[in-house]
Design an enzyme around this catalytic site. Structure first.
Site, PDB file in Angstrom:
ATOM      1  N   TYR A 139       0.829  -1.203   0.000  1.00 18.43           N
ATOM      2  CA  TYR A 139       0.000   0.000   0.000  1.00 18.43           C
ATOM      3  C   TYR A 139       0.861   1.250   0.000  1.00 18.43           C
ATOM      4  O   TYR A 139       2.069   1.186   0.209  1.00 18.43           O
ATOM      5  CB  TYR A 139      -0.962  -0.004   1.190  1.00 18.43           C
ATOM      6  CG  TYR A 139      -0.337   0.318   2.530  1.00 18.43           C
ATOM      7  CD1 TYR A 139       0.458  -0.610   3.195  1.00 18.43           C
ATOM      8  CD2 TYR A 139      -0.536   1.558   3.140  1.00 18.43           C
ATOM      9  CE1 TYR A 139       1.018  -0.307   4.430  1.00 18.43           C
ATOM     10  CE2 TYR A 139       0.020   1.858   4.374  1.00 18.43           C
ATOM     11  CZ  TYR A 139       0.795   0.925   5.018  1.00 18.43           C
ATOM     12  OH  TYR A 139       1.354   1.217   6.227  1.00 18.43           O
ATOM     13  N   LYS A 177       6.362  -1.971   2.201  1.00 17.39           N
ATOM     14  CA  LYS A 177       5.145  -1.352   2.770  1.00 17.39           C
ATOM     15  C   LYS A 177       3.978  -2.315   2.585  1.00 17.39           C
ATOM     16  O   LYS A 177       3.074  -2.113   1.762  1.00 17.39           O
ATOM     17  CB  LYS A 177       4.894   0.010   2.110  1.00 17.39           C
ATOM     18  CG  LYS A 177       4.053   0.940   2.991  1.00 17.39           C
ATOM     19  CD  LYS A 177       4.155   2.371   2.520  1.00 17.39           C
ATOM     20  CE  LYS A 177       3.158   3.299   3.177  1.00 17.39           C
ATOM     21  NZ  LYS A 177       3.267   3.420   4.631  1.00 17.39           N
ATOM     22  N   GLU A 220      12.297   2.609  14.427  1.00 15.70           N
ATOM     23  CA  GLU A 220      11.330   3.620  13.999  1.00 15.70           C
ATOM     24  C   GLU A 220      10.135   3.495  14.931  1.00 15.70           C
ATOM     25  O   GLU A 220      10.293   3.053  16.065  1.00 15.70           O
ATOM     26  CB  GLU A 220      10.962   3.428  12.515  1.00 15.70           C
ATOM     27  CG  GLU A 220      10.411   2.053  12.194  1.00 15.70           C
ATOM     28  CD  GLU A 220       9.877   1.923  10.773  1.00 15.70           C
ATOM     29  OE1 GLU A 220       9.677   2.923  10.086  1.00 15.70           O
ATOM     30  OE2 GLU A 220       9.634   0.753  10.380  1.00 15.70           O
ATOM     31  N   LEU A 237      10.822   1.363   7.504  1.00 16.30           N
ATOM     32  CA  LEU A 237      10.207   1.749   6.242  1.00 16.30           C
ATOM     33  C   LEU A 237      10.959   2.996   5.742  1.00 16.30           C
ATOM     34  O   LEU A 237      11.143   3.939   6.526  1.00 16.30           O
ATOM     35  CB  LEU A 237       8.726   2.082   6.449  1.00 16.30           C
ATOM     36  CG  LEU A 237       8.051   2.425   5.124  1.00 16.30           C
ATOM     37  CD1 LEU A 237       7.646   1.149   4.405  1.00 16.30           C
ATOM     38  CD2 LEU A 237       6.863   3.320   5.321  1.00 16.30           C
TER      39      LEU A 237
HETATM   40  N1  PDD Z   1       2.719   5.125   7.592  1.00 15.77           N
HETATM   41  N2  PDD Z   1       7.358   3.864   9.235  1.00 15.77           N
HETATM   42  C1  PDD Z   1       6.207   3.175   9.249  1.00 15.77           C
HETATM   43  C2  PDD Z   1       6.177   1.844   9.926  1.00 15.77           C
HETATM   44  C3  PDD Z   1       5.065   3.717   8.624  1.00 15.77           C
HETATM   45  O1  PDD Z   1       3.916   3.001   8.605  1.00 15.77           O
HETATM   46  C4  PDD Z   1       5.135   4.995   8.017  1.00 15.77           C
HETATM   47  C5  PDD Z   1       3.963   5.629   7.319  1.00 15.77           C
HETATM   48  C6  PDD Z   1       6.365   5.684   8.050  1.00 15.77           C
HETATM   49  C7  PDD Z   1       6.540   7.025   7.393  1.00 15.77           C
HETATM   50  O2  PDD Z   1       6.544   6.923   5.982  1.00 15.77           O
HETATM   51  P1  PDD Z   1       6.089   8.156   5.061  1.00 15.77           P
HETATM   52  O3  PDD Z   1       6.898   9.321   5.491  1.00 15.77           O
HETATM   53  O4  PDD Z   1       6.407   7.708   3.685  1.00 15.77           O
HETATM   54  O5  PDD Z   1       4.615   8.376   5.299  1.00 15.77           O
HETATM   55  C8  PDD Z   1       7.456   5.084   8.654  1.00 15.77           C
HETATM   56  C9  PDD Z   1       1.584   5.546   6.824  1.00 15.77           C
HETATM   57  C10 PDD Z   1       1.326   7.005   6.851  1.00 15.77           C
HETATM   58  C11 PDD Z   1       0.380   4.684   7.202  1.00 15.77           C
HETATM   59  O6  PDD Z   1       0.593   3.493   7.369  1.00 15.77           O
HETATM   60  O7  PDD Z   1      -0.734   5.194   7.267  1.00 15.77           O
END
Ligand code: PDD
Length: 262
Positions: free
Chosen positions: A12, A127, A159, A183
């Protein structure tokens, strides 16, 4: 019989949209492609195709000046519930939800986080829609009334349940290097660019919980949360619980980039 439902067999993306324009479109599409390649799903659309579908969805929600576009691609439907699969037609699911960002004044009040062992698998750079560990951590954060759960794997801070993590010590910013344990956040990458813009030193190296607790500043980042300062971890204040100046600079630059690039 969709394998997304039965097995969490899919990937996703979450695209932040400001005033109808997608921030970081190319980077999100690139990460989506990498995820599809990793789990061997053929991308059902090319770049032009995605842009057209996403923009169509955005156009239905013009009343929201901030939209989070959630896009899921599962392997598709099979006629039997087997772990293995044949050649299937991927299912594409998309939704738009309005999102709000707290004001800078709200963020300056600081936020709490708790730490937990990072029990996730060793392919956190994909992801994947199978997010059981992440959602359990996120729910724990909610139950404790805190902003996030900070994850620690073998003593190393990786993270958070749904965001990346940064710390500042002696005017240098630190964040976990890219690889299988985090991620590769698009917001993380933008924050690295913001630091470079100000000539602030930034190191993508690992650090432990002692360094986290001894930091001058701690922040988390994601596409929908942007960059949020964390001022208490496990009930202990970070640097006397004050939001730091480096966060303030990065936050301002991020807001500027948002309006230029989105
Ligand atoms: N989540 N790490 C994890 C485990 C995440 O699920 C996310 C983002 C990030 C940050 O990634 P980005 O900057 O590309 O949004 C880091 C999204 C927003 C979600 O699952 O809704």
């Amino acid at each position: 019989m969709d394998r997304g439902f039965l097995f969490g067999d899919g990937v996703y993306e979450v695209f932040p949209v400001y005033n109808g324009l997608i921030l970081g479109l190319e980077s999100h599409l690139k990460r989506l492609q990498e995820g599809l390649d990793t789990i061997n799903i053929v991308n059902p659309y090319d770049k032009k195709g995605w842009i057209s579908i996403i923009n169509e969805l955005i156009s239905y929600h013009q009343e929201s000046n901030k939209q989070a576009i959630y896009l899921q691609i599962s392997r598709g439907c099979d006629d039997d519930r087997k772990h293995t699969h044949g050649k299937l037609k991927p299912t594409v699911y998309m939704q738009s939800s309005p999102f709000k960002s707290p004001t800078k004044d709200d963020l300056l009040k600081g936020s709490d986080a708790i730490t937990r062992d990072d029990i996730r698998w060793s392919q956190c750079d994909t992801k994947a829609t199978s997010l059981l560990a992440n959602i359990m951590f996120a729910q724990e954060a909610k139950n404790h009334g805190v902003e996030e759960v900070i994850l620690i794997r073998n003593g190393i801070v990786t993270e958070c349940s749904s965001s990346n993590l940064f710390l500042v010590k002696n005017n240098c910013i630190y964040t976990h290097p890219k690889g299988p344990y985090i991620l590769p956040g698009i917001t993380r990458e933008m924050i690295i660019d913001c630091a470079k813009y100000y000539d602030i030193e930034i190191k993508e190296i690992t650090f432990n919980k002692d360094s986290l607790m001894d930091a001058d500043e701690v922040w988390i980042s994601s596409s929908t949360r942007e960059v949020v300062p964390i001022t208490r971890i496990d009930n202990s204040p970070i640097n006397n619980g004050k939001v730091g100046e480096t966060w303030s600079l990065i936050y301002d630059r991020y807001q500027a980039i948002k309006s230029i690039n989105a």
